[in-house]
Design an enzyme around this catalytic site. Structure first.
Site, PDB file in Angstrom:
ATOM      1  N   ASP A 250       0.840  -1.203   0.000  1.00 30.89           N
ATOM      2  CA  ASP A 250       0.000   0.000   0.000  1.00 30.89           C
ATOM      3  C   ASP A 250       0.869   1.245   0.000  1.00 30.89           C
ATOM      4  OD1 ASP A 250      -2.321  -1.329   0.108  1.00 30.89           O
ATOM      5  OD2 ASP A 250      -2.768  -0.887   2.206  1.00 30.89           O
ATOM      6  N   LYS A 272      -3.502   2.730  -2.316  1.00 32.70           N
ATOM      7  CA  LYS A 272      -4.295   3.903  -2.640  1.00 32.70           C
ATOM      8  C   LYS A 272      -3.963   5.022  -1.654  1.00 32.70           C
ATOM      9  CE  LYS A 272      -7.547   1.098  -0.218  1.00 32.70           C
ATOM     10  NZ  LYS A 272      -6.893  -0.161  -0.178  1.00 32.70           N
ATOM     11  N   MET A 386      -9.843   8.004   7.987  1.00 37.13           N
ATOM     12  CA  MET A 386     -10.159   8.609   6.681  1.00 37.13           C
ATOM     13  C   MET A 386     -11.222   9.699   6.830  1.00 37.13           C
ATOM     14  SD  MET A 386     -10.301   5.015   4.600  1.00 37.13           S
ATOM     15  CE  MET A 386     -11.054   4.094   5.924  1.00 37.13           C
TER      16      MET A 386
HETATM   17  C1  LIG Z   1      -7.431   2.535   4.514  1.00 38.98           C
HETATM   18  S1  LIG Z   1      -7.236   3.024   6.159  1.00 38.98           S
HETATM   19  C2  LIG Z   1      -6.130   1.811   6.723  1.00 38.98           C
HETATM   20  C3  LIG Z   1      -6.079   1.698   8.201  1.00 38.98           C
HETATM   21  C4  LIG Z   1      -5.062   0.688   8.654  1.00 38.98           C
HETATM   22  N1  LIG Z   1      -5.443  -0.637   8.266  1.00 38.98           N
HETATM   23  C5  LIG Z   1      -4.835   0.752  10.164  1.00 38.98           C
HETATM   24  O1  LIG Z   1      -5.087  -0.236  10.868  1.00 38.98           O
HETATM   25  O2  LIG Z   1      -4.319   1.772  10.619  1.00 38.98           O
HETATM   26  C6  LIG Z   1      -6.249   4.461   5.971  1.00 38.98           C
HETATM   27  C7  LIG Z   1      -6.458   5.452   7.074  1.00 38.98           C
HETATM   28  O3  LIG Z   1      -5.798   5.037   8.234  1.00 38.98           O
HETATM   29  C8  LIG Z   1      -5.362   6.174   8.971  1.00 38.98           C
HETATM   30  N2  LIG Z   1      -3.899   6.101   9.100  1.00 38.98           N
HETATM   31  C9  LIG Z   1      -3.088   5.169   8.604  1.00 38.98           C
HETATM   32  N3  LIG Z   1      -1.816   5.388   8.988  1.00 38.98           N
HETATM   33  C10 LIG Z   1      -1.832   6.512   9.733  1.00 38.98           C
HETATM   34  C11 LIG Z   1      -0.840   7.246  10.441  1.00 38.98           C
HETATM   35  N4  LIG Z   1       0.441   6.861  10.443  1.00 38.98           N
HETATM   36  N5  LIG Z   1      -1.225   8.355  11.124  1.00 38.98           N
HETATM   37  C12 LIG Z   1      -2.524   8.715  11.155  1.00 38.98           C
HETATM   38  N6  LIG Z   1      -3.496   8.059  10.510  1.00 38.98           N
HETATM   39  C13 LIG Z   1      -3.164   6.969   9.805  1.00 38.98           C
HETATM   40  C14 LIG Z   1      -5.805   7.386   8.196  1.00 38.98           C
HETATM   41  O4  LIG Z   1      -7.078   7.752   8.659  1.00 38.98           O
HETATM   42  C15 LIG Z   1      -5.888   6.826   6.799  1.00 38.98           C
HETATM   43  O5  LIG Z   1      -6.738   7.589   5.999  1.00 38.98           O
END
Ligand SMILES: C[S@@+](CC[C@H](N)C(=O)[O-])C[C@H]1O[C@@H](n2cnc3c(N)ncnc32)[C@H](O)[C@@H]1O
Length: 467
Positions: A250, A272, A386
């Site tokens: 990803d 994405k 998100m």
């Molecule tokens: C498709 S989701 C995936 C979430 C992922 N599977 C998880 O457990 O963190 C993507 C969203 O996760 C959050 N996200 C992922 N990594 C992040 C980070 N390092 N800091 C803040 N938000 C994060 C954001 O809201 C982002 O838009």
């Protein structure tokens, strides 16, 4: 190379340890992990020795010579200089290799920093020059060697005669071991599925013996890469990334983690960002299935945890339908990573008795149809993934459902990474806070009274700095 590494054979061995203090105890514990019989030379058997049962016996100092006569090696852990010299001379007289604790000058051999995985043992030594370096290297090895690699070696040993009998040709035999010990058999052992590993070993051997050694399909590993900080990767994820022939990753997976992929492995970005799909979900499934059918070791590497807004479930289903086994390795979700980084407890006895993870992004765009009344109830924390683009609508919906506009909120962007940004404020001002801090995402919205705690702590730090 001033040190020559060699391993003592310890079946039927006898080891003499001089002393009954804490150092003697430490060394006894180490030696007692082997099948060796231990003679402890001391005037009395200390309490700690009782737990070793019959493996250990007390030898009076005047009978130490007799004990040394059959010793494979001896360890001197005595207190006074006179005692150490006495034991050392005695051991020399019997020609027994000596390790004297903290007396490098009297040592025939040193005891390295050890990594014990049963039949697999790794040892690191610096000749006493820098034990800390040896310990650090050992820690790195720890992350490379699966916990059950010893069990895998033991399985290989059990099967060795059968394999030799079934496959005559040496090259074919080597190919068999490479397939068996690097593929599904190894994975089954690492997953504590010993019976399955035995069955797979039998099947693999039969295939090779009949000359139909088609590569096994899968498993494909769907691996959580955590929120970004490479140190938050699990040991299992690290091992699988390093073994993979191809990694479909990803966009959210950090560069430091991508650097851990083997140089000769393929890295395929499929992820994405903000709804922009580099490869559509079905395409990702097809790529994984095709690579697995080519016999490649496939890792699908996803940000955070694969099963938290990660579409990991869909990928497991697609692989299953294609007849390919999927293994899932959990990762630290960004919700947990961000909360820890900002010292923001998601639950707290005084503030929040539950925590709910929601998405701020509907499948067809806009805000999803959430249970706003439920989310607006007090004594809970709501974490929105998100939700940067829809923060204004989310704040409005929650207030309409009865949540106070003064409810504390925290916004954490790029949590656990070097470029992490945090902002705190109140629900009514959520969009303004995001705009003022220039937060674009990836970010989490954390809504609830717990978000006041880090804000207060930060305010206190600012006030202290100004005082
Ligand atoms: C498709 S989701 C995936 C979430 C992922 N599977 C998880 O457990 O963190 C993507 C969203 O996760 C959050 N996200 C992922 N990594 C992040 C980070 N390092 N800091 C803040 N938000 C994060 C954001 O809201 C982002 O838009």
């Amino acid at each position: 190379m001033r040190l020559f590494p060699a391993f003592f054979q310890m079946d039927d061995a006898h080891v003499v340890i001089f002393g009954n203090g804490p150092e003697a105890e430490r060394k006894t514990r180490l030696v007692a992990k082997t099948p060796a019989r231990i003679s402890l030379v001391a005037h009395a058997l200390p309490r700690w020795a009782e737990s070793f049962g019959e493996q250990i016996s007390l030898i009076q100092p005047r009978q130490a010579g007799q004990a040394l006569d059959t010793a494979r090696f001896t360890i001197i852990a005595l207190e006074t200089e006179a005692e150490v010299q006495w034991a050392h001379e005695l051991a020399r007289a019997y020609g027994v290799p000596v390790n004297a604790v903290d007396r490098k000058d009297l040592c025939d051999f040193t005891i390295p920093s050890l990594l014990d995985r049963g039949d697999v043992v790794a040892a690191v030594a610096t000749g006493g020059a820098a034990p800390v370096i040896a310990k650090d290297i050992r820690a790195k090895l720890e992350s490379l060697l699966p916990e059950r690699v010893g069990a895998l070696a033991a399985l290989a040993e059990r099967w060795r005669p059968a394999v030799k009998a079934a496959i005559d040709d040496g090259t074919a035999r080597r190919h068999f071991w490479e397939t068996a010990l690097r593929g599904p058999v190894a994975e089954a052992v690492y997953a504590n599925q010993d019976a399955r590993a035995e069955a797979l070993m039998g099947e693999t051997l039969e295939r090779f013996a009949q000359g139909t050694d088609r590569a096994e399909l899968g498993p494909v590993h769907i691996v959580g890469a955590g929120p970004g900080d490479p140190e938050l990767l699990t040991l299992k994820a690290f091992r699988l990334i390093q073994q993979a022939d191809v990694v479909f990753h990803d966009k959210l997976v950090s560069a430091e983690i991508l650097d851990m992929i083997r140089r000769d492995a393929e890295r395929v970005p499929v992820g994405k960002s903000k709804g922009e799909h580099l490869v559509p979900q079905d395409g990702i499934h097809e790529l994984m299935i095709a690579a697995s059918r080519e016999g490649k070791r496939v890792v699908r590497l996803k940000g955070g945890d694969p099963f938290v807004f990660g579409r990991g479930g869909e990928e497991v289903d697609a692989l299953r339908e294609a007849g390919i086994e999927a293994h899932v390795v959990p990762g630290i979700s960004s919700a947990l990573g961000c909360a820890a980084s900002a010292k923001l407890p998601l639950t707290h006895r005084d503030h929040a008795q539950s925590v709910t993870f929601v998405t701020g992004h509907a499948q067809k765009g806009g805000v999803p149809d959430l249970d706003w009344a439920g989310l607006a109830k007090p004594h809970q924390t709501v974490v929105v993934f998100m939700g940067v683009g829809t923060a204004g609508i989310i704040a409005g919906k929650l207030q309409e459902a009865g949540l106070s506009g003064e409810t504390p909120v925290g916004v954490i962007e790029n949590g656990t990474r070097a470029n992490e940004k945090r902002a705190f404020g109140e629900l009514a001002n959520l969009p303004a806070i995001i705009e003022k801090r220039g937060i674009k995402g990836p970010a989490l919205l954390i809504i609830g009274t717990v978000a006041k705690l880090p804000a207060e702590a930060q305010q206190q730090i600012i006030e202290e700095a100004l005082a």
